[in-house]
Scaffold this active site. Structure first.
Site, PDB file in Angstrom:
ATOM      1  CE  LYS A  77       6.103  -1.873  11.597  1.00  0.00           C
ATOM      2  NZ  LYS A  77       5.971  -2.888  10.630  1.00  0.00           N
ATOM      3  CD  GLN A  78       2.893   1.525   9.694  1.00  0.00           C
ATOM      4  OE1 GLN A  78       3.399   0.495  10.124  1.00  0.00           O
ATOM      5  NE2 GLN A  78       2.867   1.795   8.421  1.00  0.00           N
ATOM      6  CD1 TRP A  97       0.644  -0.485   3.020  1.00  0.00           C
ATOM      7  CD2 TRP A  97      -0.598   1.420   3.493  1.00  0.00           C
ATOM      8  NE1 TRP A  97       1.067   0.228   4.217  1.00  0.00           N
ATOM      9  CE2 TRP A  97       0.315   1.132   4.596  1.00  0.00           C
ATOM     10  CE3 TRP A  97      -1.474   2.573   3.392  1.00  0.00           C
ATOM     11  CZ2 TRP A  97       0.034   2.194   5.698  1.00  0.00           C
ATOM     12  CZ3 TRP A  97      -1.446   3.304   4.684  1.00  0.00           C
ATOM     13  CH2 TRP A  97      -0.577   3.107   5.558  1.00  0.00           C
ATOM     14  CG  ASP A  98       4.898   0.676   1.556  1.00  0.00           C
ATOM     15  OD1 ASP A  98       3.952   0.205   1.913  1.00  0.00           O
ATOM     16  OD2 ASP A  98       5.827   0.498   2.015  1.00  0.00           O
ATOM     17  CD  GLU A 145       2.612  -4.020   9.581  1.00  0.00           C
ATOM     18  OE1 GLU A 145       3.895  -4.332   9.841  1.00  0.00           O
ATOM     19  OE2 GLU A 145       2.183  -4.329   8.316  1.00  0.00           O
TER      20      GLU A 145
END
Ligand code: BGC
Length: 771
Positions: free
Chosen positions: A599-600, A357-358, A487
């Site tokens: 994580k993000q 998906w990046d 994640e």
């Protein structure tokens, strides 16, 4: 974090050779041209630690899945970008002793990645065990003009001796992938041959039948005079070389010019590969190294004209942004809609070189603003072409209709195999839908919707429709068992971001249907028919949009990352002793999952994507809550935080996040650059300047800018293409200058004020944000 590279505006420079940094440097100094590329492995043999990597775009291997416990629905294979024929190799022996930097004493070592001209060069003095010293100077390119050609100039000077130098340029296809699941090699030899001064080698993958032919030739000069010594070829399994011996007097310089062509069956018929390679090779050799270098440098100059960002007063930030732009431009050039952008580009094997998906969430915005719209359109069409496979994937998981795009793919098939990601990290569908919106909104190309976009949107909406379910006691639709972008939590219920993107997709799908009904009636009818779209479906989507459940904490005024988030113990990252970080290398997975650490960007990713739906206070409350517990252990994280921090006026935080995203690999922030660079997140770095400090958005087809100066820079400027015009935006503490470099007038809003910038003219506005 590791800082051993010199700061320079246009180059990445490593001085002195430390074998401990070598694999990191092999990643950072990688070069490529969209068709092929590779890590900065040494030309001469090296017996120290090294990750050999030479990659051909789109050539991959379906490596049989390896998991601890098989789960129904897992894919059969994980696609791997293939380490292919090593075409750079030139072995050197001095009076019978191999030149190997792992066994000799190295001084005056310098490795330079010249980003302005796209060259990788290296120089050093090596003292062999017997005391003989040679100086080596090499320069290598992977041509931006002749995409199948790579060339090397490799010079050896005898410093303190007279003796024999043996030179062996070669092609070696007997290579393997470090991440091979069963320690297998993936190539078989098809044919090979020697030529007067070189040779060729054709390999094919053991599965899928990708063929790659490499051919090489070389020229030699001694003190500038052409030399044609007798050559001896060696042909063995998947290997072709040619060896010459030259006797040098002290002070003599021997130069080897090695030319290589690498062609694949993706672009040539099977019967034509050798001829295609030989033809490309002959013409490159005839042009000569100097001409190849100069046309290549010229092509890079053109690329920089479109995409350079200039930062005055902060060389480290300047170097970093150029490094990110350089890596992106050498990874994906956009002409081939079968290709995509792997998270590591041509710099390593990790993540299999596949599509994530990046691409939609990070890379599409970069290409939208820095390249012709056809390039981002190609990225979208790539997914359109995979729609049938995405439908099959949904069926395989038990959905009766709709499409679930894979988490990781090469050809449209899912190849990721961890249940919590493969089956649960379904938010990727939302990013794919959002990229369609982004493209249409940015370019104004609404024809895309009828041609391709709607089909993808409808099938994704159908997936969401089945993935949520109605619960009467809440009178809401909920989504259970998902993994959000963070994640570090799996199998959670009602991840705010996923629920939000699901509802948003359905909304945009309905809007697109209305648009087509009103503006392209016959295409609309055709598509409704083709898709078998029922009124009952669209009215259900409308209900789901109205009644989607969004977890929130009223007291704090924040959206909750998932239902149970507040049951966690919330301790900011700054209160963790530094030896705990990075968590993914120091903590057990169990401990990570139960912790509050993120994580993000997750909720914040949604506030960035759907930024015009939320006011600043909402963004601020959520940022203030989530940012302190985010560890940014995905490279995709700091850039989103930088953008939101800019919007919120958190200048120091924005700058900290900018450095973190832009120097992630250069300073090895996450201690993993040796695996390869974080190429897709480099688009995020670009976004952090242009969407962050520059405040670029497109609202209702209108370009909007809200530039601020992070305070550490005297000025900065960036370029964007927008609807036929190319604008250079320069920002200082006092003013913003919008210069139109084309003759197409541009209309935009700067600090809320409407501006028209005529062709080849500029407009200056007072800087109002950071003054
Ligand atoms: C991130 C994903 C990303 C992948 C590839 C993972 O570490 O969590 O969001 O798609 O890397 O870049």
């Amino acid at each position: 974090m590791k800082q051993y590279l010199k700061i320079d505006e246009w180059s990445i420079i490593e001085e002195s050779f430390d074998p401990h940094n070598h694999e990191i440097s092999e990643s950072i100094f990688s070069i490529g041209n969209g068709h092929m590329g590779g890590r900065a492995n040494f030309e001469e043999q090296y017996s120290g630690r090294s990750l050999q990597g030479s990659y051909m775009a789109g050539v991959y291997y379906p490596d049989k899945t390896r998991v601890g416990w098989w789960k129904n629905g897992y894919p059969e294979y994980f696609a791997k970008v293939l380490n292919s024929t090593n075409w750079i190799g030139i072995n050197i022996e001095i009076d019978g002793t191999p030149l190997d930097l792992a066994t000799c004493t190295v001084s005056d070592f310098r490795r330079v990645l010249n980003m302005k001209e796209g060259t990788l060069s290296r120089s050093f003095v090596a003292r062999l065990e017997d005391g003989k010293e040679v100086k080596v100077e090499s320069i290598r390119i992977v041509s931006m003009v002749r995409r199948e050609i790579g060339a090397i100039r490799y010079a050896v000077t005898a410093l303190n001796f007279s003796g024999n130098v043996t030179v062996t340029p070669y092609l070696d296809g007997d290579v393997k992938n470090k991440d091979s699941n069963y320690d297998e090699k993936f190539w078989n030899e098809v044919e090979k041959g020697e030529t007067a001064d070189g040779g060729f080698l054709t390999l094919k993958t053991k599965k899928l039948d990708f063929h790659v032919t490499s051919a090489f030739a070389y020229d030699l000069t001694l003190n500038g005079e052409k030399l044609t010594p007798e050559a001896a070829s060696e042909l063995r399994d998947k290997y072709v070389s040619s060896t010459v011996q030259v006797s040098l007097n002290q002070g003599d310089q021997l130069v080897i010019y090695k030319y290589a062509a690498n062609v694949t069956s993706r672009n040539h018929g099977l019967g034509q590969l050798v001829e295609a390679a030989q033809t490309a090779l002959a013409s490159a050799r005839e042009a000569g190294f100097a001409a190849l270098l100069s046309e290549h440098a010229e092509a890079w100059r053109d690329k920089w004209k479109e995409s350079d960002i200039i930062i005055e007063g902060d060389v480290s930030a300047q170097q970093a942004i150029r490094f990110n732009i350089f890596q992106l431009n050498q990874t994906y050039t956009g002409e081939d809609d079968r290709l995509n952008i792997g998270p590591k580009g041509f710099t390593g094997e990790k993540y299999g070189g596949s599509t994530y998906w990046d691409t939609e969430a990070y890379c599409v915005p970069f290409y939208l603003s820095t390249a012709d719209p056809s390039i981002s359109r190609n990225l979208l069409i790539y997914r359109y072409k995979h729609l049938e496979k995405a439908k099959e994937n949904a069926r395989k998981l038990g959905f009766t209709k709709g499409a679930l795009y894979p988490m990781v793919t090469m050809n449209g098939e899912e190849c990721h195999n961890e249940w919590e990601i493969t089956f649960e990290e379904i938010h990727r569908n939302g990013a794919i839908a959002h990229a369609i919106f982004n493209y249409v909104n940015y370019t104004g190309d609404k024809s895309y919707l009828g041609q391709y976009g709607l089909e993808v949107l409808v099938e994704i909406s159908r997936f969401w429709e089945q993935r949520v379910h109605y619960v009467a006691h809440k009178d809401k639709y909920v989504m259970l068992g998902v993994t959000g972008p963070n994640e570090y939590e799996n199998n959670v219920n009602n991840n705010w971001y996923t629920n939000r993107m699901a509802a948003w997709t359905m909304e945009y799908t309905l809007e697109t249907l209305n648009y087509l009904k009103e503006n392209e009636a016959s295409r609309y009818e055709e598509l409704v028919d083709k898709l078998g779209l029922e009124e009952s479906e669209t009215s259900l989507w409308a209900d789901m949009i109205a009644k989607m459940y969004y977890p929130a904490d009223e007291e704090r005024g924040i959206f909750l990352q998932q239902d149970g988030f507040l049951d966690k113990e919330i301790v900011p990252v700054k209160d963790l002793a530094p030896e705990n970080l990075p968590l993914n290398q120091k903590w057990s997975w169990d401990r990570i999952l139960r912790s509050c650490y993120i994580k993000q960007a997750d909720v914040l990713q949604g506030l960035y994507f759907l930024g015009d739906r939320y006011d600043l206070d909402t963004k601020k409350r959520n940022f203030d809550f989530y940012e302190p517990i985010t560890v940014h252990e995905s490279s995709l994280s700091p850039c989103i935080h930088a953008i939101l921090a800019c919007e919120l006026g958190y200048r120091e935080k924005a700058y900290e996040m900018y450095l973190r995203t832009s120097r992630l690999d250069l300073d090895n922030y996450n201690n993993d650059t040796e695996d390869g660079c974080h190429t897709t997140s480099m688009a995020g770095t670009w976004m952090s300047i242009v969407h962050g400090f520059g405040g670029l958005r497109v609202h209702d087809g209108r370009l909007v800018l809200q530039p601020s100066n992070p305070g550490h820079w005297t000025s900065y400027s960036f370029k964007i293409v927008f609807r036929g015009s190319r604008l250079k935006i320069s920002v200082t503490d006092r003013e913003v200058i919008v210069a139109n470099e084309t003759d197409v007038p541009a209309q935009l809003k700067v600090y809320g004020e409407e501006l028209t910038v005529g062709g080849l003219s500029s407009v200056t506005v007072q800087q109002t944000v950071s003054a």
